[in-house]
Design a protein around this motif. Structure first.
Motif, PDB file in Angstrom:
ATOM      1  N   SER A   1       0.832  -0.980  -0.072  1.00 57.14           N
ATOM      2  CA  SER A   1      -0.342  -0.348  -0.119  1.00 57.14           C
ATOM      3  C   SER A   1       0.458   1.116   0.171  1.00 57.14           C
ATOM      4  N   ILE A   2       0.499   2.175  -0.552  1.00 55.12           N
ATOM      5  CA  ILE A   2       1.330   3.347  -0.755  1.00 55.12           C
ATOM      6  C   ILE A   2       0.413   4.183  -0.424  1.00 55.12           C
ATOM      7  N   ILE A   3       0.318   5.387   1.015  1.00 60.47           N
ATOM      8  CA  ILE A   3      -0.430   6.222   1.308  1.00 60.47           C
ATOM      9  C   ILE A   3       0.028   7.739   0.629  1.00 60.47           C
ATOM     10  N   ARG A   4      -0.034   8.712   0.357  1.00 57.78           N
ATOM     11  CA  ARG A   4       0.233   9.540   0.413  1.00 57.78           C
ATOM     12  C   ARG A   4      -1.061  11.366   0.393  1.00 57.78           C
ATOM     13  N   VAL A   5      -0.489  11.996   0.671  1.00 55.37           N
ATOM     14  CA  VAL A   5      -0.971  13.642  -0.032  1.00 55.37           C
ATOM     15  C   VAL A   5      -1.015  13.993  -0.630  1.00 55.37           C
ATOM     16  N   VAL A   6      -2.536  14.277  -1.420  1.00 58.93           N
ATOM     17  CA  VAL A   6      -2.025  15.403  -2.641  1.00 58.93           C
ATOM     18  C   VAL A   6      -2.928  16.010  -2.663  1.00 58.93           C
ATOM     19  N   PHE A   7      -3.229  16.775  -3.745  1.00 59.38           N
ATOM     20  CA  PHE A   7      -4.202  17.528  -3.878  1.00 59.38           C
ATOM     21  C   PHE A   7      -6.058  17.688  -4.070  1.00 59.38           C
TER      22      PHE A   7
ATOM     23  N   PRO B   1      -7.713  22.456   0.599  1.00 61.46           N
ATOM     24  CA  PRO B   1      -8.297  21.190   0.535  1.00 61.46           C
ATOM     25  C   PRO B   1      -7.194  19.816   0.624  1.00 61.46           C
ATOM     26  N   PHE B   2      -7.022  19.360   1.703  1.00 57.67           N
ATOM     27  CA  PHE B   2      -6.023  17.897   0.773  1.00 57.67           C
ATOM     28  C   PHE B   2      -6.814  16.305   0.545  1.00 57.67           C
ATOM     29  N   ARG B   3      -6.105  15.283  -0.244  1.00 58.31           N
ATOM     30  CA  ARG B   3      -6.900  14.775  -0.287  1.00 58.31           C
ATOM     31  C   ARG B   3      -5.635  13.329   0.352  1.00 58.31           C
ATOM     32  N   ILE B   4      -6.730  12.322   1.557  1.00 56.61           N
ATOM     33  CA  ILE B   4      -5.394  11.277   1.983  1.00 56.61           C
ATOM     34  C   ILE B   4      -6.260   9.810   0.917  1.00 56.61           C
ATOM     35  N   GLN B   5      -4.751   9.353  -0.150  1.00 57.48           N
ATOM     36  CA  GLN B   5      -5.552   8.183  -0.190  1.00 57.48           C
ATOM     37  C   GLN B   5      -4.074   6.845  -0.270  1.00 57.48           C
ATOM     38  N   VAL B   6      -5.221   5.913   0.344  1.00 61.73           N
ATOM     39  CA  VAL B   6      -4.013   4.865  -0.420  1.00 61.73           C
ATOM     40  C   VAL B   6      -4.108   4.257  -1.398  1.00 61.73           C
ATOM     41  N   ASP B   7      -3.018   3.543  -2.153  1.00 66.18           N
ATOM     42  CA  ASP B   7      -3.621   2.774  -2.971  1.00 66.18           C
ATOM     43  C   ASP B   7      -2.593   1.131  -2.802  1.00 66.18           C
ATOM     44  N   THR B   8      -2.977   0.227  -3.112  1.00 71.78           N
ATOM     45  CA  THR B   8      -2.544  -1.343  -2.730  1.00 71.78           C
ATOM     46  C   THR B   8      -2.366  -1.990  -3.952  1.00 71.78           C
ATOM     47  N   PHE B   9      -1.408  -2.680  -4.115  1.00 71.57           N
ATOM     48  CA  PHE B   9      -1.238  -3.192  -5.243  1.00 71.57           C
ATOM     49  C   PHE B   9      -0.997  -4.765  -4.849  1.00 71.57           C
TER      50      PHE B   9
ATOM     51  N   GLU C   1       7.485  -7.841  -8.700  1.00 72.20           N
ATOM     52  CA  GLU C   1       7.103  -6.728  -7.930  1.00 72.20           C
ATOM     53  C   GLU C   1       5.305  -6.216  -7.863  1.00 72.20           C
ATOM     54  N   TYR C   2       5.743  -5.294  -6.715  1.00 72.78           N
ATOM     55  CA  TYR C   2       4.267  -5.186  -6.544  1.00 72.78           C
ATOM     56  C   TYR C   2       3.441  -4.478  -7.740  1.00 72.78           C
ATOM     57  N   THR C   3       2.589  -4.704  -8.718  1.00 69.24           N
ATOM     58  CA  THR C   3       2.433  -3.305  -9.968  1.00 69.24           C
ATOM     59  C   THR C   3       0.659  -4.049  -9.877  1.00 69.24           C
ATOM     60  N   ASP C   4      -0.141  -4.449 -10.021  1.00 72.31           N
ATOM     61  CA  ASP C   4      -1.018  -5.346 -10.065  1.00 72.31           C
ATOM     62  C   ASP C   4      -1.692  -4.374  -8.945  1.00 72.31           C
ATOM     63  N   HIS C   5      -2.439  -3.309  -9.315  1.00 71.02           N
ATOM     64  CA  HIS C   5      -3.509  -2.775  -8.430  1.00 71.02           C
ATOM     65  C   HIS C   5      -4.627  -3.252  -8.169  1.00 71.02           C
ATOM     66  N   LEU C   6      -5.231  -2.951  -6.870  1.00 66.77           N
ATOM     67  CA  LEU C   6      -6.429  -4.311  -6.201  1.00 66.77           C
ATOM     68  C   LEU C   6      -7.535  -2.342  -6.136  1.00 66.77           C
ATOM     69  N   HIS C   7      -7.090  -1.168  -5.033  1.00 67.91           N
ATOM     70  CA  HIS C   7      -8.415  -1.326  -4.644  1.00 67.91           C
ATOM     71  C   HIS C   7      -7.254   0.567  -4.527  1.00 67.91           C
ATOM     72  N   SER C   8      -8.397   1.487  -4.440  1.00 67.19           N
ATOM     73  CA  SER C   8      -7.887   2.521  -4.541  1.00 67.19           C
ATOM     74  C   SER C   8      -8.554   3.159  -3.533  1.00 67.19           C
ATOM     75  N   ALA C   9      -8.580   4.176  -2.454  1.00 65.29           N
ATOM     76  CA  ALA C   9      -9.660   5.024  -1.845  1.00 65.29           C
ATOM     77  C   ALA C   9      -8.910   6.433  -1.353  1.00 65.29           C
ATOM     78  N   SER C  10     -10.063   7.157  -0.368  1.00 73.51           N
ATOM     79  CA  SER C  10      -9.544   8.385  -0.501  1.00 73.51           C
ATOM     80  C   SER C  10     -10.726   9.139   0.701  1.00 73.51           C
TER      81      SER C  10
ATOM     82  N   CYS D   1     -11.650   5.114  -5.048  1.00 72.98           N
ATOM     83  CA  CYS D   1     -11.788   5.968  -6.113  1.00 72.98           C
ATOM     84  C   CYS D   1     -10.348   5.670  -7.581  1.00 72.98           C
ATOM     85  N   SER D   2     -10.095   6.631  -8.304  1.00 70.88           N
ATOM     86  CA  SER D   2      -8.642   5.909  -9.614  1.00 70.88           C
ATOM     87  C   SER D   2      -7.959   6.049  -8.391  1.00 70.88           C
ATOM     88  N   PRO D   3      -6.192   5.449  -9.116  1.00 68.03           N
ATOM     89  CA  PRO D   3      -5.664   5.021  -8.898  1.00 68.03           C
ATOM     90  C   PRO D   3      -4.129   6.014  -8.944  1.00 68.03           C
ATOM     91  N   TRP D   4      -3.908   6.671  -7.958  1.00 65.86           N
ATOM     92  CA  TRP D   4      -3.065   7.736  -8.577  1.00 65.86           C
ATOM     93  C   TRP D   4      -1.776   7.462  -9.823  1.00 65.86           C
TER      94      TRP D   4
END
Length: 457
Positions: free
Chosen positions: A115-121, A205-213, A220-229, A274-277
């Motif tokens: 999982s990758i957690i990021r803060v985005v606009f 406002p920002f968004r906290i987004q989590v992308d899981t692979f 490599e962990y590249t196959d996308h499974l789920h994203s939410a924010s 949501c859609s993956p980053w």
């Protein structure tokens, strides 16, 4: 209320049998009880529409669910997305939950996912300039990150990675079958990205987004499974608590009818799908900045100007600012520390000032001046060539005057400083030519032959 049916065409006999009352009285008013609504809903046309709707079994079921253990704001309207307030630098728990049904994604059972957690606009306008916005924040806050993971408090996360070029993201591996909680810390505040900073401005406002692979065949962990924010706003320490309290007090003052238009404050924040980053899997493989969404246009010949200039001492200066304040290299050297701080910001301004002052600048012309006693002034031959003594043996002490602008006012000003003379007492400055004539020093007269200077008071 009576209904009137007007029909120009003959009603098919099969449809007439589905009504309790006969439609023979076309054009006449039909009472409210002339037909049964249950019979109407049983018509083939409605049965066809019902069959097109997805059943409960066909509803999309996300494999994971992410829950941030922070209350949402009560001042959000019913059909708007939830908004959560965070304090800068405070740790907040995000629970990563396995939401799979029996038989879903059997290939990840007993295995790790990434999982990758990021803060985005949140605003689309800032998303298109994300790289420039984050670079500006980076140079104003050297050594800081926008997002960190509180490792001691986190549970079930392993192989944690951060990247110096991705200051707004952190990645880790975790087992969906075990309890997993990631505690995040957001270090940027919403008002740092507002156009004007005069106080009282509304933060972005920002968004906290989590992308899981999941792991691909190549390992490599590249196959996308789920994203939410989810949507957030970040305040200075204790600011989120005050904002939450203010929103709650405002809602308490509203009438019951007005309160119906707003969502209640939930104890936790559910991240919505949501859609993956863009290019998320390669964020920690390629050190180059991830591309932001771009618009395409008709190809045409252009001459582009870079958005910023990077100096040797890690200083990034917006080119537009340089065009406004700096015209030639000499102008840059004349700027004071306060000027550079105003143009480039505190950290960059001080860094650039120190870099400019670390090496001396060669003057355009250097002249040597000494003050003679009035009784011994001999302008034609004051001293022997190549020596610092006069014919009577007196020693003359010379001052070095460094000229950078080659202007008469510069000579006058620096002579006054060298000999501690009030500037207004210097009337004129002459230079003596080879034949002994006196030439008034001006911006037009050549400074190259200033082998002897005469100052009048």
């Amino acid at each position: 209320m009576a209904w009137v049916l007007k029909m120009d065409e003959v009603i098919e006999s099969g449809l007439a049998h589905d009504f309790d009352a006969s439609l023979s009285g076309i054009g006449q008013e039909l009472g409210a009880g002339a037909y049964s609504m249950s019979d109407v809903l049983a018509l083939p046309i409605f049965k066809q529409e019902d069959s097109d709707l997805p059943s409960d079994n066909e509803t999309k079921h996300p494999p994971f669910q992410y829950v941030m253990c922070t209350a949402t704001s009560p001042a959000v309207k019913l059909h708007d997305e939830t908004l959560t307030y965070l304090n800068q630098g405070q740790s907040y728990e995000i629970r990563l939950l396995d939401n799979r049904k029996m038989g879903d994604l059997p290939e990840i059972s007993g295995k790790l996912v990434k999982s990758i957690i990021r803060v985005v606009f949140h605003d689309r306008r800032l998303q298109y300039t994300e790289h420039q916005q984050l670079e500006g924040w980076k140079w104003n806050r050297p050594g800081d990150r926008l997002l960190d993971l509180d490792i001691p408090m986190s549970v079930g996360v392993i192989d944690i990675k951060t990247n110096s070029s991705q200051l707004n993201a952190v990645e880790f591996l975790w087992d969906p079958g075990k309890r997993t909680s990631a505690f995040i810390q957001v270090h940027c505040i919403s008002t740092e990205f507002t156009p004007r900073k005069h106080g009282g401005e509304k933060g972005v406002p920002f968004r906290i987004q989590v992308d899981t692979f999941k792991q691909a065949e190549n390992g490599e962990y590249t196959d996308h499974l789920h994203s939410a924010s989810c949507q957030i706003k970040v305040f200075k320490p204790k600011g989120a608590d005050r904002k939450q309290k203010t929103d709650r007090e405002k809602m308490e003052k509203r009438t019951p009818h007005e309160k119906e238009k707003y969502q209640p404050s939930y104890d936790t924040t559910i991240l919505t799908e949501c859609s993956p980053w863009p290019d998320t899997p390669s964020a920690f493989v390629n050190s180059s900045p991830s591309p932001t969404p771009a618009f395409t246009s008709t190809p045409h010949t252009t001459y582009s100007v870079p958005d910023s200039v990077t100096l040797k001492h890690r200083v990034v200066i917006p080119v537009k600012m340089l065009f406004l304040f700096i015209f030639v290299g000499a102008d840059l050297l004349k700027l004071t520390k306060e000027d550079l701080v105003q143009i480039c910001g505190l950290a960059d301004g001080i860094r650039l000032y120190n870099a400019l002052k670390s090496r001396s600048v060669r003057p355009r012309l250097t002249i040597y001046v000494c003050q003679e006693q009035l009784g011994n002034v001999q302008l034609e031959q004051p001293q022997d060539s190549g020596s610092g003594e006069s014919r009577n043996g007196a020693i003359f002490v010379y001052h070095a005057i460094y000229l950078e602008e080659m202007a008469a006012s510069e000579v006058t000003h620096k002579l006054a400083l060298a000999f501690n003379i009030p500037l207004h007492q210097i009337n004129q400055v002459y230079r003596q030519g080879p034949t002994g004539i006196h030439i008034l020093v001006s911006d037009q007269a050549s400074f190259i032959f200033l082998h002897q200077v005469i100052v009048t008071f």
